[in-house]
Design a protein around this motif. Structure first.
Motif, PDB file in Angstrom:
ATOM      1  N   LEU A 249       0.837  -1.208   0.000  1.00  0.00           N
ATOM      2  CA  LEU A 249       0.000   0.000   0.000  1.00  0.00           C
ATOM      3  C   LEU A 249       0.874   1.262   0.000  1.00  0.00           C
ATOM      4  O   LEU A 249       0.627   2.207  -0.750  1.00  0.00           O
ATOM      5  CB  LEU A 249      -0.918  -0.033   1.215  1.00  0.00           C
ATOM      6  N   LEU A 250       1.933   1.261   0.827  1.00  0.00           N
ATOM      7  CA  LEU A 250       2.821   2.431   0.895  1.00  0.00           C
ATOM      8  C   LEU A 250       3.574   2.630  -0.422  1.00  0.00           C
ATOM      9  O   LEU A 250       3.836   3.765  -0.835  1.00  0.00           O
ATOM     10  CB  LEU A 250       3.819   2.267   2.042  1.00  0.00           C
ATOM     11  N   GLY A 251       3.903   1.523  -1.070  1.00  0.00           N
ATOM     12  CA  GLY A 251       4.565   1.624  -2.371  1.00  0.00           C
ATOM     13  C   GLY A 251       3.684   2.306  -3.400  1.00  0.00           C
ATOM     14  O   GLY A 251       4.170   3.063  -4.255  1.00  0.00           O
ATOM     15  N   GLN A 252       2.382   2.103  -3.309  1.00  0.00           N
ATOM     16  CA  GLN A 252       1.447   2.764  -4.228  1.00  0.00           C
ATOM     17  C   GLN A 252       1.373   4.266  -3.948  1.00  0.00           C
ATOM     18  O   GLN A 252       1.317   5.079  -4.863  1.00  0.00           O
ATOM     19  CB  GLN A 252       0.063   2.123  -4.077  1.00  0.00           C
ATOM     20  N   VAL A 253       1.396   4.626  -2.671  1.00  0.00           N
ATOM     21  CA  VAL A 253       1.346   6.047  -2.296  1.00  0.00           C
ATOM     22  C   VAL A 253       2.600   6.778  -2.744  1.00  0.00           C
ATOM     23  O   VAL A 253       2.559   7.945  -3.137  1.00  0.00           O
ATOM     24  CB  VAL A 253       1.163   6.182  -0.770  1.00  0.00           C
ATOM     25  N   SER A 254       3.732   6.069  -2.722  1.00  0.00           N
ATOM     26  CA  SER A 254       5.010   6.712  -3.063  1.00  0.00           C
ATOM     27  C   SER A 254       5.377   6.549  -4.528  1.00  0.00           C
ATOM     28  O   SER A 254       6.535   6.702  -4.903  1.00  0.00           O
ATOM     29  CB  SER A 254       6.123   6.127  -2.201  1.00  0.00           C
TER      30      SER A 254
END
Length: 325
Positions: A249-254
């Motif tokens: 999920l964090l990879g998608q935000v970044s």
């Protein structure tokens, strides 16, 4: 709070033989503010303070304190400043009270005025119980507090603090920070040199970074942190079995940057701006992932300093060790 400059320095140069301690340093401090001067050992910080406090004469350049030239009007400058150096300036054979009364007498406060001011400062610095003991029996932290108290006897408008918390434990360092904040609240202007980057972050309105005798950066603490670029988002999921899902999920935000586990159970990812926090909260909620930690922060001043100088503030150098006092 007015923003007229109380401390001004332009093009300060000072050499000690072949050692170039200062190579054209400019400094400016507005009334009622704290300027933090950062730099590794030997960067030129102490040399600058010694010039501004009239203890050294610059080879070139000029400086003014409260409108008075530090060379031409040195006596007037001394009447308006207080200085706490890296080493205690008190007489260790005298008691704490005797030291402060002596300073008050030298500053023409009169015997009664000197004793009253000494009592006030002893209470403020939590030294009343030890007031009548010889200073040589004081702990390192007590000596630093007594030294700072001595520099405040004359109620100076401008205060130079040259690495005032060196050698103090974290609790005593926090106490000293509270003193500095109180001084500024009371209207004093402070120039603080330090190698403790968290100290500058906690106290300074603006920061000047000096390296090899030159100013290499000047900004607010937040402004300097943006030198490194970007921000970091940190998340600790309450259910550690969902670490991989949270990382995805964090990879998608970044925008595709992989999240890293920076400490047990905490994931971190670089992001471009504040909007990433809102997006992360929304995505976590949609995925039903609870968190116990969620933060967005700029780089630390340690990272900024390393980015600017290529080394940490505590790495040694030899420039100022060669100075002549």
């Amino acid at each position: 709070m007015t923003h007229d400059l109380v401390i001004e320095a332009h093009g300060l140069v000072k050499h000690f033989g072949e050692t170039k301690a200062l190579q054209g340093v400019d400094l400016a401090v507005a009334r009622g503010t704290v300027l933090g001067v950062l730099g590794p050992n030997g960067a030129g910080k102490t040399t600058a303070v010694r010039i501004l406090s009239t203890l050294l004469v610059p080879d070139a350049g000029h400086a003014r304190i409260g409108g008075f030239d530090v060379v031409k009007d040195a006596e007037r400058v001394r009447q308006s400043i207080g200085l706490t150096g890296q080493y205690a300036s008190v007489d260790e054979d005298l008691s704490g009270r005797q030291n402060l009364v002596l300073f008050g007498t030298l500053l023409d406060l009169g015997r009664a005025g000197a004793r009253a001011r000494a009592a006030e400062l002893l209470e403020w610095f939590d030294l009343t119980a030890a007031a009548d003991r010889p200073a040589k029996t004081y702990s390192g932290g007590m000596r630093r507090r007594l030294d700072l108290a001595a520099s405040l006897v004359g109620r100076p408008d401008v205060i130079f603090l040259d690495e005032p918390t060196t050698g103090l434990d974290p609790a005593k360092r926090e106490d000293m920070w509270d003193v500095v904040r109180s001084l500024v609240t009371d209207g004093s202007t402070v120039l603080l040199t330090t190698q403790y980057l968290e100290e500058a972050d906690a106290l300074a309105d603006e920061i000047t970074v000096i390296d090899h005798g030159r100013v290499i950066a000047h900004d607010t603490p937040e402004g300097l942190k943006r030198v490194v670029g970007g921000q970091t988002l940190e998340v600790r999921p309450s259910d550690l079995s969902r670490m991989q899902e949270t990382a995805t999920l964090l990879g998608q935000v970044s925008s595709g940057t992989a999240a890293e586990e920076i400490r047990k159970g905490v994931l971190a990812v670089p992001v471009h701006d504040d909007s990433a926090l809102t997006a992360t909260v929304s995505r976590l909620a949609s995925a039903g992932i609870g968190v116990t930690e969620l933060s967005l922060h700029l780089p630390s001043l340690d990272e900024v300093f390393f980015s600017l100088t290529g080394r940490t503030a505590s790495e040694d150098d030899t420039t100022e060790s060669k100075e002549v006092a």
